[in-house]
Design an enzyme around this catalytic site. Structure first.
Site, mmCIF file in Angstrom:
data_model
loop_
_atom_site.group_PDB
_atom_site.id
_atom_site.type_symbol
_atom_site.label_atom_id
_atom_site.label_comp_id
_atom_site.label_asym_id
_atom_site.label_seq_id
_atom_site.Cartn_x
_atom_site.Cartn_y
_atom_site.Cartn_z
ATOM 1 N N SER A 182 0.858 -1.186 0.000
ATOM 2 C CA SER A 182 0.000 0.000 0.000
ATOM 3 C C SER A 182 0.895 1.238 0.000
ATOM 4 C CB SER A 182 -0.952 -0.028 1.201
ATOM 5 O OG SER A 182 -1.860 1.041 1.156
ATOM 6 N N HIS A 208 -2.446 -1.002 -3.386
ATOM 7 C CA HIS A 208 -3.548 -0.061 -3.187
ATOM 8 C C HIS A 208 -3.268 1.247 -3.915
ATOM 9 C CE1 HIS A 208 -4.480 -2.135 0.936
ATOM 10 N NE2 HIS A 208 -4.936 -2.830 -0.077
ATOM 11 N N ASP A 304 -4.509 -4.765 5.902
ATOM 12 C CA ASP A 304 -4.915 -5.619 4.790
ATOM 13 C C ASP A 304 -3.802 -6.603 4.449
ATOM 14 O OD1 ASP A 304 -6.460 -6.616 2.712
ATOM 15 O OD2 ASP A 304 -5.818 -5.087 1.284
#
Length: 375
Positions: A182, A208, A304
């Site tokens: 991310s 992400h 995540d």
């Protein structure tokens, strides 16, 4: 005497923000958004790079929000100079145009912590909270301790010559590499991917970022690497040397093992999911074939991928996590490490080699356990 969380936060000095944007409307909008979070304090505004430079010389700031497209010196050029002269956390503001997406990916590669999309349809409370959180998290970081420019573009014919041996070859042994990242992931992936075998196990990545950015990022990586880099396509067999990025199409990307090897498939987004595509969804889809999988979780905000990596580790996968020292945001790898999901915690410059060696070791094991017919 009892004190709640908000009272405690009020005693923590607010992070100082400098807004740099040539649009007065955007500056006013962003100032209003950031003023809603007591952890942040807008201490200055600048309409161009020269004003920003002069302000930084005279006043301390913990983070800068920087427009990519400005008259005179562009935000991208200013970012490059800033990272050389005085590295500090920068969050870019970008439009969703093709040009804006390409520049945003370049900015993330050159040291920007994050990139926020400019609003297109008015004020949104959820968007406001997301922006505040991302600016605050950026202010709490330091520029990644990576050597900028390592992932320079190769001559155009070099990747093509190296790809020839891998083109069209199925991955019959079933080995697979999965990566989740991310915030800070662009520069982290550019450090990891060049060290993988260009003719080795296919790689599937969830990074992400907005969909247009992912398309620009995949094209950038495809120019840089000998591997074949592209966005995932449903039902297409994964080949040796493939590097596949989950697209931002409002659906999650999973992997599934078929007779002819691994494929990607898309599944509907769960409204409860914080991210789409989700690292957890990708990781969990490979649990049934975990012993064939090596998996890495890189820098990023949140958690995540942590639960998915834990399930993979418990089922026999080899797992790697980026360490705190080289993470731009030690969030996702921290949670995974805390759960016991990370078997090998390494600095970013060692993860690519470790992933490559883990697949080589798997191949050697497979050769030793394969029965040889009697002559």
């Amino acid at each position: 005497m009892h004190s709640d969380t908000n009272e405690h936060q009020s005693h923590v000095p607010a992070k100082k923000v400098l807004i740099v944007d040539d649009s007065r409307v955007i500056r006013m909008w962003l100032r209003t958004v950031l003023a809603s979070d007591r952890r942040l304090e807008v201490v200055g505004e600048a309409s161009d790079a020269v004003e920003a430079r002069d302000y930084i010389r005279a006043n301390p700031a913990d983070v800068i929000t920087l427009d990519i497209e400005m008259p005179g010196m562009s935000g991208l050029e200013f970012l490059t100079r800033l990272m050389r002269a005085r590295p500090m956390p920068v969050v870019m503001l970008s439009s969703l145009t093709s040009k804006g997406s390409d520049a945003a990916v370049q900015a993330l590669s050159r040291g920007a912590i994050d990139c926020i999309l400019k609003p297109t349809d008015g004020y949104d409370l959820d968007l406001s909270r997301d922006i505040c959180e991302r600016v605050y998290q950026a202010a709490c970081t330091r520029p990644a301790s990576l050597k900028r420019g390592e992932a320079t573009e190769k001559p155009a014919d070099a990747p093509m010559m190296q790809r020839a041996s891998a083109l069209g070859q199925p991955c019959r042994r079933g080995s697979l590499i999965l990566i989740g990242a991310s915030t800070g992931g662009v520069s982290a992936l550019e450090a990891v991917l060049p060290k993988l075998d260009p003719d080795g196990a296919p790689v599937v990545i969830v990074q992400h970022m907005p969909g247009n950015f992912l398309e620009s990022f995949s094209q950038r990586l495809d120019r840089q690497l000998p591997q074949n880099v592209k966005l995932a396509e449903e039902g297409v067999p994964l080949r040796r040397g493939d590097v596949i990025l989950a697209p931002g199409i409002g659906k999650h990307t999973e992997v599934v093992r078929r007779m002819d090897g691994w494929q990607c498939r898309f599944v509907a987004n769960d409204p409860a999911a914080l991210h789409c595509p989700s690292v957890d969804t990708l990781f969990l889809s490979a649990v049934s074939e975990a012993k064939k999988v090596s998996v890495a979780i890189l820098t990023g905000l949140g958690k995540d991928g942590a639960q998915g990596m834990l399930k993979l580790a418990e089922a026999g996968a080899t797992t790697f996590g980026q360490d705190e020292e080289t993470s731009v945001v030690y969030g996702m790898p921290r949670v995974a490490f805390g759960l016991g999901a990370v078997q090998h915690q390494l600095p970013i410059h060692k993860i690519g080699e470790a992933l490559r060696e883990s697949k080589n070791a798997s191949a050697r094991t497979a050769r030793r356990t394969t029965k040889v017919p009697l002559q």
